[in-house]
Design an enzyme around this catalytic site. Structure first.
Site, PDB file in Angstrom:
ATOM      1  N   SER A 104      -3.145   2.701   1.076  1.00 15.35           N
ATOM      2  CA  SER A 104      -3.546   1.826   2.180  1.00 15.35           C
ATOM      3  C   SER A 104      -3.380   1.747   3.515  1.00 15.35           C
ATOM      4  O   SER A 104      -4.889   1.546   3.702  1.00 15.35           O
ATOM      5  CB  SER A 104      -2.329   1.451   1.982  1.00 15.35           C
ATOM      6  OG  SER A 104      -2.211  -0.356   2.338  1.00 15.35           O
ATOM      7  N   ASP A 154      -3.817  -6.633  -7.354  1.00 18.97           N
ATOM      8  CA  ASP A 154      -3.632  -5.905  -5.811  1.00 18.97           C
ATOM      9  C   ASP A 154      -3.857  -7.330  -5.701  1.00 18.97           C
ATOM     10  O   ASP A 154      -5.209  -7.887  -4.877  1.00 18.97           O
ATOM     11  CB  ASP A 154      -4.903  -4.729  -6.006  1.00 18.97           C
ATOM     12  CG  ASP A 154      -3.765  -4.912  -3.962  1.00 18.97           C
ATOM     13  OD1 ASP A 154      -3.659  -5.381  -2.893  1.00 18.97           O
ATOM     14  OD2 ASP A 154      -4.299  -3.132  -3.987  1.00 18.97           O
ATOM     15  N   HIS A 185      -0.466  -2.833  -5.895  1.00 18.21           N
ATOM     16  CA  HIS A 185      -0.829  -2.264  -4.792  1.00 18.21           C
ATOM     17  C   HIS A 185       0.106  -1.481  -4.667  1.00 18.21           C
ATOM     18  O   HIS A 185      -0.594  -0.278  -3.310  1.00 18.21           O
ATOM     19  CB  HIS A 185      -0.646  -3.021  -2.774  1.00 18.21           C
ATOM     20  CG  HIS A 185      -1.341  -2.758  -1.982  1.00 18.21           C
ATOM     21  ND1 HIS A 185      -2.311  -2.468  -1.847  1.00 18.21           N
ATOM     22  CD2 HIS A 185      -0.301  -1.437  -0.758  1.00 18.21           C
ATOM     23  CE1 HIS A 185      -3.169  -2.257  -0.604  1.00 18.21           C
ATOM     24  NE2 HIS A 185      -1.575  -1.853  -0.114  1.00 18.21           N
TER      25      HIS A 185
HETATM   26  C1  MLT Z   1      -3.725  -2.568   6.001  1.00 24.97           C
HETATM   27  O1  MLT Z   1      -4.464  -1.762   6.612  1.00 24.97           O
HETATM   28  O2  MLT Z   1      -3.442  -3.644   6.694  1.00 24.97           O
HETATM   29  C2  MLT Z   1      -3.221  -2.321   4.184  1.00 24.97           C
HETATM   30  O3  MLT Z   1      -4.502  -2.584   3.984  1.00 24.97           O
HETATM   31  C3  MLT Z   1      -2.742  -3.214   3.945  1.00 24.97           C
HETATM   32  C4  MLT Z   1      -1.201  -2.481   4.872  1.00 24.97           C
HETATM   33  O4  MLT Z   1      -0.815  -1.270   4.984  1.00 24.97           O
HETATM   34  O5  MLT Z   1      -0.218  -3.555   4.663  1.00 24.97           O
END
Ligand code: MLT
Length: 205
Positions: A104, A154, A185
């Protein structure tokens, strides 16, 4: 050193050092078990993002969910790149043999390292990444292997976004494998198993 981190020395110095990068609200230790599944004898460098969003660590600021602060992203990408140079000297690992594993927000900063520097990463495993920034000419990534795991449902990252990321990286010469999961996600065991198999075939064979 400028970033909070942990370093576990591996038993085989020939293997890549795994740089592990957590998701929003994570820590430098979160993804260590995952890195151990991918390459049990590698050095592991777990890093904590320097940005604090309401008590949650991140690798760069965002303006809203999925809307990145590009200026901060660029600044933080350089910070991480330079931290890796420093860490390689301190812990005496081969700077040219670093493979990132990010989830993420951590996958997004790893993607941003690839977007900005030709020589920062030897390869990358990106779990649920987004396109870190658009309209940027990428460095030459010829031969850089990248594994992307994405969720078809996602809510944070539409399938098109993962396909765009694959295309942008391939356009710069990277060889990308895109792995789909049917869920959202979250990080699943099946995608980690797929990442470990990909690592064996594409990084150490
Ligand atoms: C981000 O970098 O904001 C991500 O894709 C989402 C997350 O980390 O919550």
């Amino acid at each position: 050193m400028t970033m909070k981190h942990v370093f576990h020395k591996g038993s085989n110095p020939e293997l890549p050092t795994l740089l592990v990068l957590h998701g929003t609200g994570g820590t430098e230790s979160d993804l260590i078990p995952l890195a151990e599944m991918v390459s049990p004898y590698s050095n592991i460098l777990g890093v904590r993002g320097n940005v604090n969003e309401h008590g949650m660590s991140r690798f760069f600021r965002r303006l809203a969910e999925g809307v990145f602060d590009v200026e901060d992203l660029i600044f933080r990408t350089k910070e991480l790149h330079e931290f890796l140079d420093e860490a390689a000297k301190t812990y005496e690992f081969d700077r040219s043999n670093v493979v990132a594993i990010g989830y993420s927000n951590g996958a997004n900063i790893a993607g941003s390292l690839l977007f900005h520097y030709a020589d920062s990463l030897k390869g990358a495993i990106l779990h649920h990444p987004m396109v870190p920034l658009r309209d940027k000419e990428l460095p030459d990534l010829s031969g850089v292997p990248v594994f992307i795991a994405a969720g078809k449902n996602d809510p944070m990252c539409a399938p098109q976004e993962s396909e765009d990321l694959q295309q942008l990286l391939e356009g710069a010469g990277a060889s990308v494998q895109l792995h789909w999961e049917n869920h959202g996600h979250q990080l699943s065991r099946t995608e980690v198993v797929a990442a470990a198999a990909w690592f064996k075939q594409n990084i150490i064979s």
